[in-house]
Design a protein around this motif. Sequence first.
Motif, PDB file in Angstrom:
ATOM      1  N   ARG A   1      30.906   3.438 -36.850  1.00 35.12           N
ATOM      2  CA  ARG A   1      31.658   2.318 -37.409  1.00 35.12           C
ATOM      3  C   ARG A   1      31.069   0.968 -37.015  1.00 35.12           C
ATOM      4  NH1 ARG A   1      37.146   2.908 -38.822  1.00 35.12           N
ATOM      5  NH2 ARG A   1      36.482   5.009 -39.319  1.00 35.12           N
ATOM      6  N   VAL A   2      30.490   0.874 -35.828  1.00 38.38           N
ATOM      7  CA  VAL A   2      29.961  -0.394 -35.336  1.00 38.38           C
ATOM      8  C   VAL A   2      28.816  -0.887 -36.221  1.00 38.38           C
ATOM      9  CG1 VAL A   2      28.793  -1.485 -33.396  1.00 38.38           C
ATOM     10  CG2 VAL A   2      30.663   0.075 -32.970  1.00 38.38           C
ATOM     11  N   LEU A   3      27.864  -0.029 -36.509  1.00 37.30           N
ATOM     12  CA  LEU A   3      26.719  -0.417 -37.331  1.00 37.30           C
ATOM     13  C   LEU A   3      27.139  -0.651 -38.780  1.00 37.30           C
ATOM     14  CD1 LEU A   3      23.682  -0.928 -37.369  1.00 37.30           C
ATOM     15  CD2 LEU A   3      23.374   1.471 -37.923  1.00 37.30           C
ATOM     16  N   GLN A   4      28.033   0.170 -39.305  1.00 36.79           N
ATOM     17  CA  GLN A   4      28.505  -0.021 -40.672  1.00 36.79           C
ATOM     18  C   GLN A   4      29.198  -1.372 -40.823  1.00 36.79           C
ATOM     19  OE1 GLN A   4      30.953   3.430 -41.244  1.00 36.79           O
ATOM     20  NE2 GLN A   4      29.313   4.594 -42.213  1.00 36.79           N
ATOM     21  N   HIS A   5      29.984  -1.748 -39.846  1.00 34.57           N
ATOM     22  CA  HIS A   5      30.698  -3.023 -39.877  1.00 34.57           C
ATOM     23  C   HIS A   5      29.721  -4.190 -39.847  1.00 34.57           C
ATOM     24  CE1 HIS A   5      33.207  -6.328 -38.348  1.00 34.57           C
ATOM     25  NE2 HIS A   5      34.176  -5.718 -39.003  1.00 34.57           N
ATOM     26  N   ALA A   6      28.680  -4.087 -39.029  1.00 35.04           N
ATOM     27  CA  ALA A   6      27.694  -5.156 -38.921  1.00 35.04           C
ATOM     28  C   ALA A   6      26.900  -5.316 -40.214  1.00 35.04           C
ATOM     29  CB  ALA A   6      26.753  -4.887 -37.750  1.00 35.04           C
ATOM     30  N   VAL A   7      26.492  -4.200 -40.812  1.00 33.25           N
ATOM     31  CA  VAL A   7      25.695  -4.265 -42.040  1.00 33.25           C
ATOM     32  C   VAL A   7      26.561  -4.723 -43.211  1.00 33.25           C
ATOM     33  CG1 VAL A   7      24.382  -2.881 -43.700  1.00 33.25           C
ATOM     34  CG2 VAL A   7      24.027  -2.567 -41.264  1.00 33.25           C
ATOM     35  N   LYS A   8      27.811  -4.290 -43.255  1.00 40.17           N
ATOM     36  CA  LYS A   8      28.707  -4.666 -44.351  1.00 40.17           C
ATOM     37  C   LYS A   8      28.879  -6.177 -44.425  1.00 40.17           C
ATOM     38  CE  LYS A   8      33.344  -4.010 -46.147  1.00 40.17           C
ATOM     39  NZ  LYS A   8      34.665  -3.418 -45.942  1.00 40.17           N
ATOM     40  N   GLY A   9      28.946  -6.832 -43.285  1.00 47.90           N
ATOM     41  CA  GLY A   9      29.100  -8.279 -43.273  1.00 47.90           C
ATOM     42  C   GLY A   9      27.871  -9.018 -43.763  1.00 47.90           C
ATOM     43  N   MET A  10      26.723  -8.365 -43.789  1.00 46.66           N
ATOM     44  CA  MET A  10      25.471  -8.997 -44.214  1.00 46.66           C
ATOM     45  C   MET A  10      25.131  -8.732 -45.678  1.00 46.66           C
ATOM     46  SD  MET A  10      23.169  -8.210 -40.901  1.00 46.66           S
ATOM     47  CE  MET A  10      23.795  -8.573 -39.276  1.00 46.66           C
ATOM     48  N   LEU A  11      25.905  -7.902 -46.338  1.00 42.27           N
ATOM     49  CA  LEU A  11      25.657  -7.593 -47.746  1.00 42.27           C
ATOM     50  C   LEU A  11      26.557  -8.448 -48.631  1.00 42.27           C
ATOM     51  CD1 LEU A  11      25.418  -3.703 -47.607  1.00 42.27           C
ATOM     52  CD2 LEU A  11      23.551  -5.335 -47.843  1.00 42.27           C
ATOM     53  N   PRO A  12      26.188  -8.629 -49.911  1.00 42.44           N
ATOM     54  CA  PRO A  12      27.040  -9.413 -50.803  1.00 42.44           C
ATOM     55  C   PRO A  12      28.380  -8.725 -51.029  1.00 42.44           C
ATOM     56  CG  PRO A  12      25.197  -8.451 -52.006  1.00 42.44           C
ATOM     57  CD  PRO A  12      24.965  -8.171 -50.568  1.00 42.44           C
ATOM     58  N   LYS A  13      29.396  -9.544 -51.261  1.00 41.19           N
ATOM     59  CA  LYS A  13      30.728  -9.011 -51.517  1.00 41.19           C
ATOM     60  C   LYS A  13      30.854  -8.714 -53.007  1.00 41.19           C
ATOM     61  CE  LYS A  13      31.289 -10.107 -47.271  1.00 41.19           C
ATOM     62  NZ  LYS A  13      29.927 -10.113 -46.762  1.00 41.19           N
ATOM     63  N   GLY A  14      31.607  -7.686 -53.346  1.00 42.60           N
ATOM     64  CA  GLY A  14      31.799  -7.314 -54.747  1.00 42.60           C
ATOM     65  C   GLY A  14      31.193  -5.955 -55.042  1.00 42.60           C
ATOM     66  N   PRO A  15      31.208  -5.561 -56.296  1.00 41.15           N
ATOM     67  CA  PRO A  15      30.745  -4.219 -56.680  1.00 41.15           C
ATOM     68  C   PRO A  15      29.287  -3.941 -56.311  1.00 41.15           C
ATOM     69  CG  PRO A  15      31.959  -5.206 -58.486  1.00 41.15           C
ATOM     70  CD  PRO A  15      31.807  -6.262 -57.447  1.00 41.15           C
ATOM     71  N   LEU A  16      28.422  -4.944 -56.408  1.00 45.44           N
ATOM     72  CA  LEU A  16      27.017  -4.735 -56.075  1.00 45.44           C
ATOM     73  C   LEU A  16      26.840  -4.464 -54.582  1.00 45.44           C
ATOM     74  CD1 LEU A  16      24.081  -4.712 -57.057  1.00 45.44           C
ATOM     75  CD2 LEU A  16      24.008  -7.158 -56.581  1.00 45.44           C
ATOM     76  N   GLY A  17      27.536  -5.215 -53.745  1.00 40.24           N
ATOM     77  CA  GLY A  17      27.453  -5.012 -52.300  1.00 40.24           C
ATOM     78  C   GLY A  17      28.037  -3.678 -51.878  1.00 40.24           C
ATOM     79  N   TYR A  18      29.112  -3.266 -52.532  1.00 43.94           N
ATOM     80  CA  TYR A  18      29.710  -1.974 -52.203  1.00 43.94           C
ATOM     81  C   TYR A  18      28.776  -0.831 -52.579  1.00 43.94           C
ATOM     82  CZ  TYR A  18      33.831  -4.978 -52.138  1.00 43.94           C
ATOM     83  OH  TYR A  18      34.709  -6.003 -51.895  1.00 43.94           O
ATOM     84  N   ALA A  19      28.049  -0.977 -53.687  1.00 41.09           N
ATOM     85  CA  ALA A  19      27.080   0.036 -54.090  1.00 41.09           C
ATOM     86  C   ALA A  19      25.933   0.111 -53.092  1.00 41.09           C
ATOM     87  CB  ALA A  19      26.547  -0.273 -55.487  1.00 41.09           C
ATOM     88  N   MET A  20      25.532  -1.035 -52.552  1.00 41.69           N
ATOM     89  CA  MET A  20      24.468  -1.052 -51.550  1.00 41.69           C
ATOM     90  C   MET A  20      24.933  -0.387 -50.259  1.00 41.69           C
ATOM     91  SD  MET A  20      23.013  -4.863 -52.007  1.00 41.69           S
ATOM     92  CE  MET A  20      22.323  -5.423 -53.545  1.00 41.69           C
ATOM     93  N   LEU A  21      26.186  -0.615 -49.892  1.00 39.12           N
ATOM     94  CA  LEU A  21      26.713  -0.034 -48.654  1.00 39.12           C
ATOM     95  C   LEU A  21      26.813   1.484 -48.749  1.00 39.12           C
ATOM     96  CD1 LEU A  21      27.668  -0.936 -45.883  1.00 39.12           C
ATOM     97  CD2 LEU A  21      29.986  -0.953 -46.768  1.00 39.12           C
ATOM     98  N   TRP A  22      27.012   2.022 -49.962  1.00 43.04           N
ATOM     99  CA  TRP A  22      27.070   3.472 -50.144  1.00 43.04           C
ATOM    100  C   TRP A  22      25.739   4.134 -49.811  1.00 43.04           C
ATOM    101  CZ3 TRP A  22      30.660   7.044 -50.544  1.00 43.04           C
ATOM    102  CH2 TRP A  22      31.937   6.670 -50.938  1.00 43.04           C
ATOM    103  N   LYS A  23      24.641   3.362 -49.891  1.00 39.07           N
ATOM    104  CA  LYS A  23      23.319   3.921 -49.629  1.00 39.07           C
ATOM    105  C   LYS A  23      22.988   3.954 -48.142  1.00 39.07           C
ATOM    106  CE  LYS A  23      21.159   1.099 -52.118  1.00 39.07           C
ATOM    107  NZ  LYS A  23      20.103   0.358 -52.785  1.00 39.07           N
TER     108      LYS A  23
END
Length: 142
Positions: free
Chosen positions: A99-121
């Motif tokens: 969870r720690v790394l996911q939380h850190a990376v999530k904050g650095m990605l764009p918000k919205g559908p494109l960022g969520y798709a990137m986080l899935w990878k």
Amino acid sequence: MKTYTAKAGEVEQGWYVVDAQGKVLGKLATQIAARLRGKHKPQYTPHVDTGDYIVVVNAAKLRVTGRKAERKVYYRHSGYPGGLKETNFAKLQAAKPTRVLQHAVKGMLPKGPLGYAMLWKLKVYAGATHPHSAQQPKNLEI
């Protein structure tokens, strides 16, 4: 000369494995976020998902500098009045190391559908093994 724009169907996305053992959380998260966005590729397009798949192993062995282990606080809310919960880095790392790394990376990605798709990878695993050997991921030194 026209500006090149990548199309979603013609983007090649590779698979990479990153070993997080002994790495600093922030430096690792910035490199992973850039790879997920695809900023390392010459065909990078801001509105298209051009990034790669990243598999992170040994996430339980991440480290932070200074006194962040005690002082860095993570918040979440239950949705009810007075339902704000908080925990520090050391407790969250012990309970849910991914969870720690996911939380850190999530904050650095764009918000919205494109960022969520990137986080899935982003695939994060606490131990040294992962179930993505069929994709033949390459080692990535960060």
